[in-house]
Scaffold this motif. Structure first.
Motif, PDB file in Angstrom:
ATOM      1  N   ALA A 189       0.823  -1.177  -0.022  1.00  0.00           N
ATOM      2  CA  ALA A 189       0.088   0.097   0.120  1.00  0.00           C
ATOM      3  C   ALA A 189       0.833   1.148   0.047  1.00  0.00           C
ATOM      4  CB  ALA A 189      -1.064  -0.022   1.226  1.00  0.00           C
ATOM      5  N   ARG A 190       1.916   1.361   0.879  1.00  0.00           N
ATOM      6  CA  ARG A 190       2.762   2.351   0.849  1.00  0.00           C
ATOM      7  C   ARG A 190       3.237   2.832  -0.655  1.00  0.00           C
ATOM      8  NH1 ARG A 190       5.057   0.239   6.175  1.00  0.00           N
ATOM      9  NH2 ARG A 190       6.380  -1.289   4.651  1.00  0.00           N
ATOM     10  N   LEU A 191       3.708   1.746  -1.448  1.00  0.00           N
ATOM     11  CA  LEU A 191       4.319   1.974  -2.453  1.00  0.00           C
ATOM     12  C   LEU A 191       3.194   2.440  -3.591  1.00  0.00           C
ATOM     13  CD1 LEU A 191       6.383   1.937  -4.886  1.00  0.00           C
ATOM     14  CD2 LEU A 191       6.433  -0.496  -4.980  1.00  0.00           C
ATOM     15  N   LEU A 192       2.119   1.828  -3.592  1.00  0.00           N
ATOM     16  CA  LEU A 192       1.068   2.265  -4.299  1.00  0.00           C
ATOM     17  C   LEU A 192       0.674   3.782  -4.166  1.00  0.00           C
ATOM     18  CD1 LEU A 192      -0.836  -0.990  -4.931  1.00  0.00           C
ATOM     19  CD2 LEU A 192       0.685  -0.089  -6.309  1.00  0.00           C
ATOM     20  N   SER A 193       0.581   3.837  -3.031  1.00  0.00           N
ATOM     21  CA  SER A 193       0.215   5.320  -2.509  1.00  0.00           C
ATOM     22  C   SER A 193       1.075   6.281  -3.001  1.00  0.00           C
ATOM     23  CB  SER A 193       0.138   5.394  -0.998  1.00  0.00           C
ATOM     24  OG  SER A 193      -0.168   6.665  -0.611  1.00  0.00           O
ATOM     25  N   ASP A 194       2.417   5.983  -2.987  1.00  0.00           N
ATOM     26  CA  ASP A 194       3.678   6.761  -3.776  1.00  0.00           C
ATOM     27  C   ASP A 194       3.577   6.976  -5.203  1.00  0.00           C
ATOM     28  OD1 ASP A 194       4.799   6.955  -1.051  1.00  0.00           O
ATOM     29  OD2 ASP A 194       6.499   5.691  -1.465  1.00  0.00           O
ATOM     30  N   LEU A 195       3.117   6.017  -5.910  1.00  0.00           N
ATOM     31  CA  LEU A 195       2.898   6.036  -7.247  1.00  0.00           C
ATOM     32  C   LEU A 195       1.982   6.976  -7.592  1.00  0.00           C
ATOM     33  CD1 LEU A 195       3.820   2.381  -7.963  1.00  0.00           C
ATOM     34  CD2 LEU A 195       5.272   4.401  -8.675  1.00  0.00           C
ATOM     35  N   SER A 196       0.534   6.801  -6.642  1.00  0.00           N
ATOM     36  CA  SER A 196      -0.441   7.519  -6.977  1.00  0.00           C
ATOM     37  C   SER A 196      -0.303   9.059  -6.803  1.00  0.00           C
ATOM     38  CB  SER A 196      -1.676   7.040  -6.324  1.00  0.00           C
ATOM     39  OG  SER A 196      -1.605   7.454  -4.772  1.00  0.00           O
ATOM     40  N   CYS A 197       0.802   9.482  -6.296  1.00  0.00           N
ATOM     41  CA  CYS A 197       1.057  10.619  -6.107  1.00  0.00           C
ATOM     42  C   CYS A 197       2.340  11.309  -6.967  1.00  0.00           C
ATOM     43  CB  CYS A 197       1.496  11.052  -4.520  1.00  0.00           C
ATOM     44  SG  CYS A 197       0.123  10.510  -3.409  1.00  0.00           S
ATOM     45  N   GLN A 198       2.766  10.529  -7.815  1.00  0.00           N
ATOM     46  CA  GLN A 198       3.914  10.810  -8.689  1.00  0.00           C
ATOM     47  C   GLN A 198       3.404  12.381  -9.443  1.00  0.00           C
ATOM     48  OE1 GLN A 198       7.164   9.551  -8.643  1.00  0.00           O
ATOM     49  NE2 GLN A 198       6.217   9.155  -7.058  1.00  0.00           N
ATOM     50  N   ALA A 246      -3.722  -4.550  -3.095  1.00  0.00           N
ATOM     51  CA  ALA A 246      -3.203  -3.761  -4.354  1.00  0.00           C
ATOM     52  C   ALA A 246      -4.491  -3.168  -5.226  1.00  0.00           C
ATOM     53  CB  ALA A 246      -2.214  -4.773  -5.242  1.00  0.00           C
ATOM     54  N   GLU A 247      -5.579  -4.172  -5.264  1.00  0.00           N
ATOM     55  CA  GLU A 247      -6.569  -4.137  -6.069  1.00  0.00           C
ATOM     56  C   GLU A 247      -7.424  -2.645  -5.447  1.00  0.00           C
ATOM     57  OE1 GLU A 247      -7.888  -4.814  -8.698  1.00  0.00           O
ATOM     58  OE2 GLU A 247      -7.107  -7.039  -9.081  1.00  0.00           O
ATOM     59  N   LYS A 248      -7.331  -2.285  -4.322  1.00  0.00           N
ATOM     60  CA  LYS A 248      -7.998  -1.323  -3.721  1.00  0.00           C
ATOM     61  C   LYS A 248      -7.360   0.108  -4.283  1.00  0.00           C
ATOM     62  CE  LYS A 248      -9.316  -3.271   0.652  1.00  0.00           C
ATOM     63  NZ  LYS A 248      -9.380  -3.499   2.207  1.00  0.00           N
ATOM     64  N   TYR A 249      -6.295   0.019  -4.946  1.00  0.00           N
ATOM     65  CA  TYR A 249      -5.752   1.299  -5.511  1.00  0.00           C
ATOM     66  C   TYR A 249      -6.021   1.563  -6.962  1.00  0.00           C
ATOM     67  CZ  TYR A 249      -3.021   2.332  -1.482  1.00  0.00           C
ATOM     68  OH  TYR A 249      -2.947   2.504  -0.034  1.00  0.00           O
ATOM     69  N   ARG A 250      -6.929   0.603  -7.475  1.00  0.00           N
ATOM     70  CA  ARG A 250      -7.341   0.810  -9.005  1.00  0.00           C
ATOM     71  C   ARG A 250      -8.016   2.253  -8.956  1.00  0.00           C
ATOM     72  NH1 ARG A 250      -7.227  -2.826 -12.570  1.00  0.00           N
ATOM     73  NH2 ARG A 250      -7.352  -4.413 -11.246  1.00  0.00           N
ATOM     74  N   PRO A 251      -8.907   2.898  -8.123  1.00  0.00           N
ATOM     75  CA  PRO A 251      -9.271   4.189  -8.340  1.00  0.00           C
ATOM     76  C   PRO A 251      -8.131   5.289  -8.445  1.00  0.00           C
ATOM     77  CG  PRO A 251     -10.458   3.102  -6.764  1.00  0.00           C
ATOM     78  CD  PRO A 251      -9.464   2.118  -7.136  1.00  0.00           C
ATOM     79  N   ALA A 252      -7.321   5.076  -7.684  1.00  0.00           N
ATOM     80  CA  ALA A 252      -6.010   6.072  -7.798  1.00  0.00           C
ATOM     81  C   ALA A 252      -5.141   5.837  -8.777  1.00  0.00           C
ATOM     82  CB  ALA A 252      -5.278   6.218  -6.570  1.00  0.00           C
ATOM     83  N   LEU A 253      -5.106   4.517  -9.253  1.00  0.00           N
ATOM     84  CA  LEU A 253      -4.227   4.143 -10.357  1.00  0.00           C
ATOM     85  C   LEU A 253      -4.947   3.374 -11.529  1.00  0.00           C
ATOM     86  CD1 LEU A 253      -1.337   2.827  -8.130  1.00  0.00           C
ATOM     87  CD2 LEU A 253      -1.095   4.765  -9.571  1.00  0.00           C
ATOM     88  N   PRO A 254      -5.406   4.120 -12.259  1.00  0.00           N
ATOM     89  CA  PRO A 254      -6.347   3.389 -13.158  1.00  0.00           C
ATOM     90  C   PRO A 254      -5.877   2.237 -14.269  1.00  0.00           C
ATOM     91  CG  PRO A 254      -6.411   5.890 -13.402  1.00  0.00           C
ATOM     92  CD  PRO A 254      -5.546   5.426 -12.410  1.00  0.00           C
ATOM     93  N   GLU A 255      -4.401   2.645 -14.397  1.00  0.00           N
ATOM     94  CA  GLU A 255      -3.528   1.823 -14.960  1.00  0.00           C
ATOM     95  C   GLU A 255      -2.805   0.727 -14.539  1.00  0.00           C
ATOM     96  OE1 GLU A 255      -3.437   1.597 -18.597  1.00  0.00           O
ATOM     97  OE2 GLU A 255      -4.895   3.003 -18.577  1.00  0.00           O
ATOM     98  N   LEU A 256      -3.728  -0.030 -13.415  1.00  0.00           N
ATOM     99  CA  LEU A 256      -3.224  -1.028 -12.488  1.00  0.00           C
ATOM    100  C   LEU A 256      -3.652  -2.356 -13.159  1.00  0.00           C
ATOM    101  CD1 LEU A 256      -1.981  -2.026  -9.932  1.00  0.00           C
ATOM    102  CD2 LEU A 256      -3.995  -1.514  -8.645  1.00  0.00           C
ATOM    103  N   THR A 257      -2.670  -3.313 -13.139  1.00  0.00           N
ATOM    104  CA  THR A 257      -3.083  -4.781 -13.282  1.00  0.00           C
ATOM    105  C   THR A 257      -2.376  -5.537 -12.263  1.00  0.00           C
ATOM    106  OG1 THR A 257      -2.944  -4.349 -15.791  1.00  0.00           O
ATOM    107  CG2 THR A 257      -2.877  -6.558 -14.932  1.00  0.00           C
ATOM    108  N   VAL A 258      -3.484  -6.345 -11.568  1.00  0.00           N
ATOM    109  CA  VAL A 258      -2.997  -7.516 -10.759  1.00  0.00           C
ATOM    110  C   VAL A 258      -2.945  -8.677 -11.068  1.00  0.00           C
ATOM    111  CG1 VAL A 258      -3.012  -8.389  -8.199  1.00  0.00           C
ATOM    112  CG2 VAL A 258      -3.406  -5.764  -8.688  1.00  0.00           C
ATOM    113  N   HIS A 259      -1.782  -9.366 -11.506  1.00  0.00           N
ATOM    114  CA  HIS A 259      -1.549 -10.472 -11.958  1.00  0.00           C
ATOM    115  C   HIS A 259      -1.091 -11.595 -10.987  1.00  0.00           C
ATOM    116  CE1 HIS A 259      -1.003 -13.710 -15.108  1.00  0.00           C
ATOM    117  NE2 HIS A 259       0.440 -13.848 -14.444  1.00  0.00           N
TER     118      HIS A 259
END
Length: 121
Positions: free
Chosen positions: A18-27, A49-62
């Motif tokens: 979550a910390r990294l995905l939050s950092d990416l959403s604020c770039q 990770a999926e919870k960050y889809r609204p903040a990172l619309p180009e997110l894929t979780v595989h």
């Protein structure tokens, strides 16, 4: 700036991703996709990770069935939409200008490959 594919390899990273995905959403540079490649975690890494889809619309979780860092990186590279790839570990933290500064440097120096060592003396 050219778009970027960011590949994050995970294995039981529920407490860190979550910390990294939050950092990416604020770039300051948002011209990227994020591909989380999970090595079949035993925890809730993928759900977090999926919870960050609204903040990172180009997110894929595989999710892979087999564990392995190299396999994860190769899988992420195959899933990537863009030519430029950035591989990150889930416990990395990024300043809000990191991607903008890195991409500017790559383009100014006309670099094809670069590495970054952070936090070591």
């Amino acid at each position: 700036m050219k778009p970027l594919s960011i590949v994050i390899i995970t294995l039981n990273e529920e407490k860190r991703i979550a910390r990294l995905l939050s950092d990416l959403s604020c770039q300051t540079n948002q011209n990227f996709e994020v591909i989380v490649v999970d090595s079949n975690s035993d925890d809730r890494t993928c759900e977090v990770a999926e919870k960050y889809r609204p903040a990172l619309p180009e997110l894929t979780v595989h999710t892979m069935e087999t564990r392995g860092v190299s396999l994860g990186r190769n899988t992420g590279a195959k899933l990537a939409k863009h030519e430029r790839l950035l591989f990150l570990d889930a416990d990395v933290r990024l300043d809000k200008n990191f991607l903008e500064n890195a991409m500017t440097k790559l383009e100014q120096e006309k670099l094809e490959v670069a590495g970054y060592l952070h936090g070591f003396a």
